[in-house]
Write an enzyme that holds these catalytic residues in place. Sequence first.
Site, PDB file in Angstrom:
ATOM      1  N   HIS A   1       0.837  -1.208   0.000  1.00 29.95           N
ATOM      2  CA  HIS A   1       0.000   0.000   0.000  1.00 29.95           C
ATOM      3  C   HIS A   1       0.872   1.259   0.000  1.00 29.95           C
ATOM      4  CE1 HIS A   1      -3.532  -2.453   0.358  1.00 29.95           C
ATOM      5  NE2 HIS A   1      -3.160  -2.918   1.522  1.00 29.95           N
TER       6      HIS A   1
ATOM      7  N   ASP B   1      -4.737  -7.950  -3.769  1.00 31.34           N
ATOM      8  CA  ASP B   1      -5.078  -7.787  -2.356  1.00 31.34           C
ATOM      9  C   ASP B   1      -6.370  -8.492  -1.968  1.00 31.34           C
ATOM     10  OD1 ASP B   1      -5.181  -6.991   0.255  1.00 31.34           O
ATOM     11  OD2 ASP B   1      -5.233  -4.846  -0.119  1.00 31.34           O
TER      12      ASP B   1
HETATM   13 ZN   LIG Z   1      -3.425  -6.921   2.470  1.00 33.47          ZN
END
Ligand SMILES: [Zn+2]
Length: 440
Positions: free
Chosen positions: A267, A318
């Site tokens: 991220h 993800d």
């Molecule tokens: Zn994750």
Amino acid sequence: MTTLFASHALLPSGPARDILIEIDGGRFTSVTPDATPPGPDTTRLRGVAMPGFANAHSHAFHRALRGRTHAGGGTFWTWREAMYSLASRLDPDNYLALARAVYAEMALAGITTVGEFHYVHHAPGGRPYDDPNAMGHALQQAANDAGLRLTLLDTCYLEGGLDASGHLPLDELQLRFSDKTVEAWASRVGEIDARPGTVTGAAIHSVRAVTPGDIAQAAMASADRPLHVHLSEQPAENHATQAYYGRTPTALLEENGALTPRTTAVHATHLSERDIRVLGDARVTACFCPTTEQDLADGIGPGRALADAGARLSLGSDQNAVVDLIGEARALEAGERLASLQRGRFRPDELLAAATAHGSLGWTDAGAIAPGMRADLVCVRTDTVRTAGADPAQILLAATAADIDSVWVDGVPVVSGGAHRLGDVAGLLSDAIGELWADS
Ligand SMILES: [Zn+2]
């Protein structure tokens, strides 16, 4: 030996035409552009051939939340409650069925290596299974069945969270994520089977779930393996870390030896300018997961700035609300455009490099159509309603996962004519997800 011919391919030297590709022992042995089109005995690849994609960040079980979390708005944190409830329903058998289907969906999308950030280790309540790695071994089996390589990023997860007063105890649902101590985690990871097509890596869940002393130990225990960590996905993580530790999550990882070239920061959305410099100087990989970051209202991370500072970039699906690495690559560029008001923040070859960052998963011999490399191929059709008329060199800016015709992993065709060798993948997904929610 296998001989293939592609009219168009994306090679390390750039877009090429009329490429003769030879494969032996699962690796490319020769790649010859501007070749004479061969006779009928040679397999002709359809569309544009490119290297296999690396999905650098996946939580396979989150796929069962797709299309189920949008009623009533909510936040990242209410989404997380739904995810914990789902996690409480998993066991090694139903996880094998679900992950096999999810990994087959990934293969259809051109993914040839998946990095699984794996933290559902134990039975409900935290009781170890007879095989303490039963869940991880189910994931290995699932990847093998689906025909792609797996990097099992076994995750250290010891605390229930972090607020201004310190770390929180694990709640009932989180108990199955925890090995209780960093030593017990490292010891269990040491017992994971070594299987062909798999690499065992390590992960630190986040600075919320692991204290600084344990971060240092986990980083040390990960030795020379890939080490992944969630970093600054939500502002709340930064606020809590700043309030309790007086520094940013990036600074905490830096001080505890967790930032090296084998680190992937997942991220990396809410960073200070110093954080960006630190991550760049450490030559970490920053894994962007744009469709998830959109879905969870995380924000837009500083991809261009990280790359300019020296970080490498990778991409991940993800939570698997979307499984489309072409879409992730395009969203990386789209986010930059929206945030900067400039076009062309990443060149098409930079987007392809981000989508094929196998090295960040411990597979440094994959990710390019070149002699000696693992023979992974993704062939994207140029004759669909989405891709017709597009310049093959810019196909990543036009295509979707649905335009993929064939996928080869280590020289073996796993997807042909848009169909996976396991057959009806939508049916496999539907059955596996239906069983998980059957009593809800
Ligand atoms: Zn994750």
